[in-house]
Design an enzyme around this catalytic site. Structure first.
Site, PDB file in Angstrom:
ATOM      1  N   ILE A  55       0.826  -1.221   0.000  1.00 28.77           N
ATOM      2  CA  ILE A  55       0.000   0.000   0.000  1.00 28.77           C
ATOM      3  C   ILE A  55       0.862   1.273   0.000  1.00 28.77           C
ATOM      4  O   ILE A  55       0.406   2.319  -0.459  1.00 28.77           O
ATOM      5  CB  ILE A  55      -0.997  -0.031   1.188  1.00 28.77           C
ATOM      6  CG1 ILE A  55      -2.205   0.862   0.881  1.00 28.77           C
ATOM      7  CG2 ILE A  55      -0.329   0.347   2.501  1.00 28.77           C
ATOM      8  CD1 ILE A  55      -3.379   0.642   1.809  1.00 28.77           C
ATOM      9  N   GLY A  76       3.588  -4.678  10.952  1.00 31.35           N
ATOM     10  CA  GLY A  76       2.668  -4.859   9.822  1.00 31.35           C
ATOM     11  C   GLY A  76       2.629  -3.656   8.889  1.00 31.35           C
ATOM     12  O   GLY A  76       3.650  -3.010   8.620  1.00 31.35           O
ATOM     13  N   ASP A  78       1.362  -0.773   9.420  1.00 33.20           N
ATOM     14  CA  ASP A  78       1.681   0.438  10.192  1.00 33.20           C
ATOM     15  C   ASP A  78       3.190   0.714  10.126  1.00 33.20           C
ATOM     16  O   ASP A  78       3.634   1.827   9.780  1.00 33.20           O
ATOM     17  CB  ASP A  78       1.224   0.197  11.644  1.00 33.20           C
ATOM     18  CG  ASP A  78       1.149   1.472  12.470  1.00 33.20           C
ATOM     19  OD1 ASP A  78       1.336   2.554  11.892  1.00 33.20           O
ATOM     20  OD2 ASP A  78       0.889   1.376  13.688  1.00 33.20           O
ATOM     21  N   GLY A 167      -4.255  -8.976  10.345  1.00 28.87           N
ATOM     22  CA  GLY A 167      -2.886  -9.408  10.630  1.00 28.87           C
ATOM     23  C   GLY A 167      -2.736  -9.710  12.110  1.00 28.87           C
ATOM     24  O   GLY A 167      -3.375 -10.621  12.647  1.00 28.87           O
ATOM     25  N   VAL A 168      -1.950  -8.890  12.775  1.00 32.21           N
ATOM     26  CA  VAL A 168      -1.675  -9.058  14.211  1.00 32.21           C
ATOM     27  C   VAL A 168      -2.977  -9.121  15.027  1.00 32.21           C
ATOM     28  O   VAL A 168      -3.059  -9.865  16.008  1.00 32.21           O
ATOM     29  CB  VAL A 168      -0.821  -7.864  14.714  1.00 32.21           C
ATOM     30  CG1 VAL A 168      -0.556  -7.958  16.207  1.00 32.21           C
ATOM     31  CG2 VAL A 168       0.501  -7.801  13.976  1.00 32.21           C
ATOM     32  N   TYR A 169      -4.010  -8.384  14.628  1.00 33.98           N
ATOM     33  CA  TYR A 169      -5.244  -8.325  15.416  1.00 33.98           C
ATOM     34  C   TYR A 169      -6.149  -9.551  15.228  1.00 33.98           C
ATOM     35  O   TYR A 169      -7.166  -9.677  15.916  1.00 33.98           O
ATOM     36  CB  TYR A 169      -6.005  -7.020  15.132  1.00 33.98           C
ATOM     37  CG  TYR A 169      -5.442  -5.810  15.862  1.00 33.98           C
ATOM     38  CD1 TYR A 169      -4.342  -5.925  16.705  1.00 33.98           C
ATOM     39  CD2 TYR A 169      -6.019  -4.551  15.721  1.00 33.98           C
ATOM     40  CE1 TYR A 169      -3.818  -4.820  17.375  1.00 33.98           C
ATOM     41  CE2 TYR A 169      -5.506  -3.438  16.398  1.00 33.98           C
ATOM     42  CZ  TYR A 169      -4.408  -3.581  17.219  1.00 33.98           C
ATOM     43  OH  TYR A 169      -3.899  -2.486  17.894  1.00 33.98           O
TER      44      TYR A 169
END
Ligand code: AR6
Length: 220
Positions: A55, A76, A78, A167-169
């Site tokens: 992105i 990720g 972020d 992802g992580v969440y």
């Protein structure tokens, strides 16, 4: 002859609907004529694009970041956005924190995109998956909605989303994809802006899921 009188002698004899146009037969005085009326048949799904990639490379008005409530960066997408965009993004995030604290789940804030090709980064905080009984679905939908509203307020015509929370969440990808697609479609149905929404998928599973949803809505 005024407009009302001219309309009285123009009699519609019939019409056939085709894709994007009507073929119209009408009578003017004693003559039968025909013509074509074009109309826009653009559906909201025509304004949605699915792509696979990073992105941070997107040349759009706004890219969305799957951030956390601290707004101070993380891993990720972020991490990728802060790394590629440089310190200006974090500086803006810190200014926002000073004003309003962090960013609660489901909310969104906007910053510069620093060195990225996009104009803005919209940071939103997705829900952590806790099994589905903690209003995760509603919170995830709100992320998309608030990001879109912020994009419109800042005159963005094009916006790119990652697959927030997948992802992580830990949000299950099929459910997250459906919420993302439905929320964006409904917003586009009600609003003429943004012109284009791009889902930028980073893994093949999300790409496949999003493409299947787009096909269900009648697009190739
Ligand atoms: N471009 C597009 N998508 C990406 C990219 C990229 N460069 N990198 C990863 N993804 P995640 P979350 C995808 O974990 O689940 C952070 O630490 C990834 O494959 O980035 O919302 C934050 O600071 C996945 O499909 O975000 C938070 O603490 C999607 O982006 C937490 O993670 C989201 O994965 C947020 O977790």
């Amino acid at each position: 002859m005024n407009l009302v009188n001219s309309l009285k002698i123009l009699i519609l004899r019939g019409f056939t609907k085709q894709k994007s146009s009507y073929f119209v037969d009408y009578q003017l005085f004693n003559t039968t004529l025909n013509g074509v009326l074009y109309y826009s048949s653009m559906q909201e799904s025509d304004r949605i694009e699915i792509t696979m990639g990073d992105i941070t490379k997107m040349k759009v008005d706004a890219i969305v970041n799957a951030a956390n409530s601290s707004l101070l960066g993380g891993g990720g997408v972020d991490g990728a956005i802060h790394r590629a965009g440089g310190p200006a993004i974090l500086e803006d995030c810190i200014r926002i924190r000073e004003k309003q604290g962090g960013c609660p789940t489901g909310e969104a804030v906007i910053t510069t995109a620093g060195k990225l090709p996009a104009k803005y980064v919209i940071h939103t905080v997705g829900p952590v998956w806790h099994g589905g009984k903690s209003s995760e679905a509603q919170k995830l939908a709100t992320c998309y909605l608030n990001s879109l509203k912020l994009a419109v307020e800042n005159s963005c015509q094009t916006i790119a989303f990652p697959n927030i929370s997948t992802g992580v969440y830990g949000y299950p990808k099929p459910e997250a994809a459906r919420i993302a697609f439905t929320t964006v479609s409904e917003f586009l149905k009600e609003n003429t802006r943004p012109e284009k929404v791009i889902f930028v998928c980073f893994d093949p599973e999300n790409y496949q899921l999003m493409n299947n949803l787009l096909k269900e809505r009648g697009n190739p």
